[in-house]
Design a protein around this motif. Structure first.
Motif, PDB file in Angstrom:
ATOM      1  N   GLY A 101      20.967 -47.173 -53.638  1.00 51.00           N
ATOM      2  CA  GLY A 101      20.509 -45.812 -53.387  1.00 51.00           C
ATOM      3  C   GLY A 101      19.175 -45.505 -54.037  1.00 51.00           C
ATOM      4  O   GLY A 101      18.414 -44.665 -53.544  1.00 51.00           O
ATOM      5  N   GLY A 102      18.867 -46.194 -55.127  1.00 52.10           N
ATOM      6  CA  GLY A 102      17.619 -45.945 -55.842  1.00 52.10           C
ATOM      7  C   GLY A 102      16.528 -46.942 -55.525  1.00 52.10           C
ATOM      8  O   GLY A 102      15.638 -47.162 -56.364  1.00 52.10           O
ATOM      9  N   GLY A 109      13.018 -44.964 -63.417  1.00 52.96           N
ATOM     10  CA  GLY A 109      13.730 -44.062 -62.515  1.00 52.96           C
ATOM     11  C   GLY A 109      15.145 -44.528 -62.241  1.00 52.96           C
ATOM     12  O   GLY A 109      16.081 -43.724 -62.165  1.00 52.96           O
ATOM     13  N   LEU A 110      15.318 -45.840 -62.090  1.00 53.33           N
ATOM     14  CA  LEU A 110      16.654 -46.397 -61.879  1.00 53.33           C
ATOM     15  C   LEU A 110      17.545 -46.165 -63.086  1.00 53.33           C
ATOM     16  O   LEU A 110      18.712 -45.771 -62.955  1.00 53.33           O
ATOM     17  CB  LEU A 110      16.559 -47.894 -61.579  1.00 53.33           C
ATOM     18  N   GLU A 111      16.990 -46.394 -64.256  1.00 50.92           N
ATOM     19  CA  GLU A 111      17.767 -46.211 -65.481  1.00 50.92           C
ATOM     20  C   GLU A 111      18.190 -44.749 -65.643  1.00 50.92           C
ATOM     21  O   GLU A 111      19.349 -44.458 -65.967  1.00 50.92           O
ATOM     22  CB  GLU A 111      16.928 -46.652 -66.684  1.00 50.92           C
ATOM     23  N   GLU A 112      17.268 -43.832 -65.382  1.00 47.98           N
ATOM     24  CA  GLU A 112      17.589 -42.404 -65.487  1.00 47.98           C
ATOM     25  C   GLU A 112      18.633 -42.004 -64.450  1.00 47.98           C
ATOM     26  O   GLU A 112      19.532 -41.203 -64.733  1.00 47.98           O
ATOM     27  CB  GLU A 112      16.322 -41.570 -65.304  1.00 47.98           C
ATOM     28  N   GLN A 140      35.316 -43.178 -54.028  1.00 50.68           N
ATOM     29  CA  GLN A 140      34.249 -43.633 -53.131  1.00 50.68           C
ATOM     30  C   GLN A 140      33.357 -42.475 -52.707  1.00 50.68           C
ATOM     31  O   GLN A 140      32.137 -42.633 -52.554  1.00 50.68           O
ATOM     32  CB  GLN A 140      34.843 -44.328 -51.909  1.00 50.68           C
ATOM     33  N   GLN A 141      33.948 -41.299 -52.515  1.00 48.05           N
ATOM     34  CA  GLN A 141      33.132 -40.142 -52.146  1.00 48.05           C
ATOM     35  C   GLN A 141      32.190 -39.763 -53.287  1.00 48.05           C
ATOM     36  O   GLN A 141      31.018 -39.452 -53.071  1.00 48.05           O
ATOM     37  CB  GLN A 141      34.012 -38.945 -51.786  1.00 48.05           C
ATOM     38  N   MET A 142      32.700 -39.780 -54.511  1.00 45.08           N
ATOM     39  CA  MET A 142      31.854 -39.509 -55.664  1.00 45.08           C
ATOM     40  C   MET A 142      30.728 -40.541 -55.759  1.00 45.08           C
ATOM     41  O   MET A 142      29.575 -40.207 -56.057  1.00 45.08           O
ATOM     42  CB  MET A 142      32.682 -39.538 -56.950  1.00 45.08           C
ATOM     43  N   LEU A 143      31.056 -41.800 -55.499  1.00 40.90           N
ATOM     44  CA  LEU A 143      30.054 -42.857 -55.527  1.00 40.90           C
ATOM     45  C   LEU A 143      28.996 -42.621 -54.453  1.00 40.90           C
ATOM     46  O   LEU A 143      27.793 -42.780 -54.709  1.00 40.90           O
ATOM     47  CB  LEU A 143      30.726 -44.224 -55.332  1.00 40.90           C
ATOM     48  N   ALA A 144      29.433 -42.224 -53.255  1.00 40.25           N
ATOM     49  CA  ALA A 144      28.484 -41.987 -52.160  1.00 40.25           C
ATOM     50  C   ALA A 144      27.517 -40.854 -52.513  1.00 40.25           C
ATOM     51  O   ALA A 144      26.314 -40.941 -52.242  1.00 40.25           O
ATOM     52  CB  ALA A 144      29.237 -41.664 -50.874  1.00 40.25           C
ATOM     53  N   VAL A 145      28.044 -39.790 -53.118  1.00 41.23           N
ATOM     54  CA  VAL A 145      27.185 -38.671 -53.515  1.00 41.23           C
ATOM     55  C   VAL A 145      26.213 -39.113 -54.608  1.00 41.23           C
ATOM     56  O   VAL A 145      25.003 -38.835 -54.537  1.00 41.23           O
ATOM     57  CB  VAL A 145      28.032 -37.473 -53.984  1.00 41.23           C
ATOM     58  N   CYS A 146      26.722 -39.816 -55.608  1.00 43.52           N
ATOM     59  CA  CYS A 146      25.855 -40.277 -56.696  1.00 43.52           C
ATOM     60  C   CYS A 146      24.827 -41.290 -56.190  1.00 43.52           C
ATOM     61  O   CYS A 146      23.691 -41.320 -56.682  1.00 43.52           O
ATOM     62  CB  CYS A 146      26.690 -40.863 -57.819  1.00 43.52           C
ATOM     63  N   ARG A 147      25.205 -42.105 -55.216  1.00 41.72           N
ATOM     64  CA  ARG A 147      24.233 -43.027 -54.607  1.00 41.72           C
ATOM     65  C   ARG A 147      23.097 -42.251 -53.965  1.00 41.72           C
ATOM     66  O   ARG A 147      21.926 -42.623 -54.062  1.00 41.72           O
ATOM     67  CB  ARG A 147      24.941 -43.911 -53.574  1.00 41.72           C
ATOM     68  N   LEU A 149      22.051 -39.320 -54.914  1.00 42.71           N
ATOM     69  CA  LEU A 149      21.254 -38.736 -55.991  1.00 42.71           C
ATOM     70  C   LEU A 149      20.277 -39.737 -56.595  1.00 42.71           C
ATOM     71  O   LEU A 149      19.256 -39.344 -57.160  1.00 42.71           O
ATOM     72  CB  LEU A 149      22.172 -38.194 -57.086  1.00 42.71           C
ATOM     73  N   MET A 150      20.587 -41.034 -56.463  1.00 37.89           N
ATOM     74  CA  MET A 150      19.703 -42.058 -57.008  1.00 37.89           C
ATOM     75  C   MET A 150      18.320 -42.031 -56.356  1.00 37.89           C
ATOM     76  O   MET A 150      17.346 -42.509 -56.939  1.00 37.89           O
ATOM     77  CB  MET A 150      20.328 -43.445 -56.829  1.00 37.89           C
ATOM     78  N   ALA A 151      18.224 -41.470 -55.152  1.00 38.06           N
ATOM     79  CA  ALA A 151      16.945 -41.407 -54.445  1.00 38.06           C
ATOM     80  C   ALA A 151      16.101 -40.209 -54.888  1.00 38.06           C
ATOM     81  O   ALA A 151      15.035 -39.966 -54.314  1.00 38.06           O
ATOM     82  CB  ALA A 151      17.181 -41.359 -52.931  1.00 38.06           C
TER      83      ALA A 151
END
Length: 234
Positions: A101-102, A109-112, A140-147, A149-151
């Motif tokens: 996602g990042g 930026g990836l680390e943050e 998985q839904q939480m992961l998808a949302v956080c993925r 946010l990585m962008a």
């Protein structure tokens, strides 16, 4: 104005999916679009992210036209979509899903981004080396949302984030959405869970058969007799 969709129509072949749709979203708002299956909600999100080119109308983000020839450029501008059905990479670890996602970010930026994801949903950090395919639907839904946010989005397009989840998990998802909004990210939320979406929405739209038929604040739509009858079971 952060997002302006004006007079947009879209079709799949001879099938008209959207007809003269106009919506706006201000910075820092949660806007939601409710409607039944097949109403055109996902198509509208795909138009905004540049994946589907409208046959007419215009879409502007921060005053500039959305790109349909190179939709990946829209991600760099801050338009990020979390698709319906989560679509995590099951054979990759949680951390690798987040790193995907990042992909536009540099090392810092990836680390943050990872730190923020693990702060928002600590279980992802605890299981960072676990394969995504072994997670529950809610995780998985939480992961998808956080993925997403990585962008580093300016606006996050969420497509049916509560779909298929148990009520207690839905509450967790919406708690996460609230935290994202508090961080200053604008959210455009597509949902069949109308009551849940309207309760947190600053602005809301009802999409039926490809057209906007009702619009107003979340509170106004919660009190609308038409919305109560059609979407709230009252």
């Amino acid at each position: 104005m952060m997002l302006e969709v004006k007079g947009v129509s879209a079709s799949y072949g001879h099938v008209e999916a959207l007809r003269d749709v106009s919506i706006t979203t201000e910075k820092g708002q949660i806007a939601c679009i409710i409607g039944s299956n097949g109403a055109g909600k996902t198509t509208l999100l795909k138009c905004i992210s540049g994946l589907v080119k409208p046959v007419s109308g215009q879409i502007k983000f921060l005053g500039a036209p959305v790109s349909f020839s190179k939709p990946h450029n829209n991600v760099a501008k801050g338009i990020v979509q979390v698709p319906e059905g989560r679509k995590c990479f099951s054979g990759l670890t949680i951390q690798d899903n987040l790193l995907v996602g990042g992909y536009l970010q540099n090392g810092k930026g990836l680390e943050e981004g990872l730190e923020e994801a693990y702060r928002l949903f600590p279980i992802l950090g605890e299981r960072r080396n676990q394969f995504a395919g072994t997670l529950s639907g809610g995780e998985q839904q939480m992961l998808a949302v956080c993925r997403g946010l990585m962008a580093k989005p300016k606006i996050l397009l969420l497509d049916e984030p509560s779909l298929g989840l148990a009520p207690i998990i839905v509450n967790q998802v919406y708690d996460l959405i609230g935290k994202i909004r508090e961080s200053g990210i604008t959210i455009l939320l597509v949902e069949q869970n109308a009551k849940k979406a309207l309760c947190i929405a600053d602005k809301a739209y009802v999409l039926e058969n490809g057209q906007i038929v009702i619009e107003g604040s979340g509170d106004e739509l919660l009190c609308s007799p038409a919305v109560k009858k059609a979407y709230l079971g009252e």
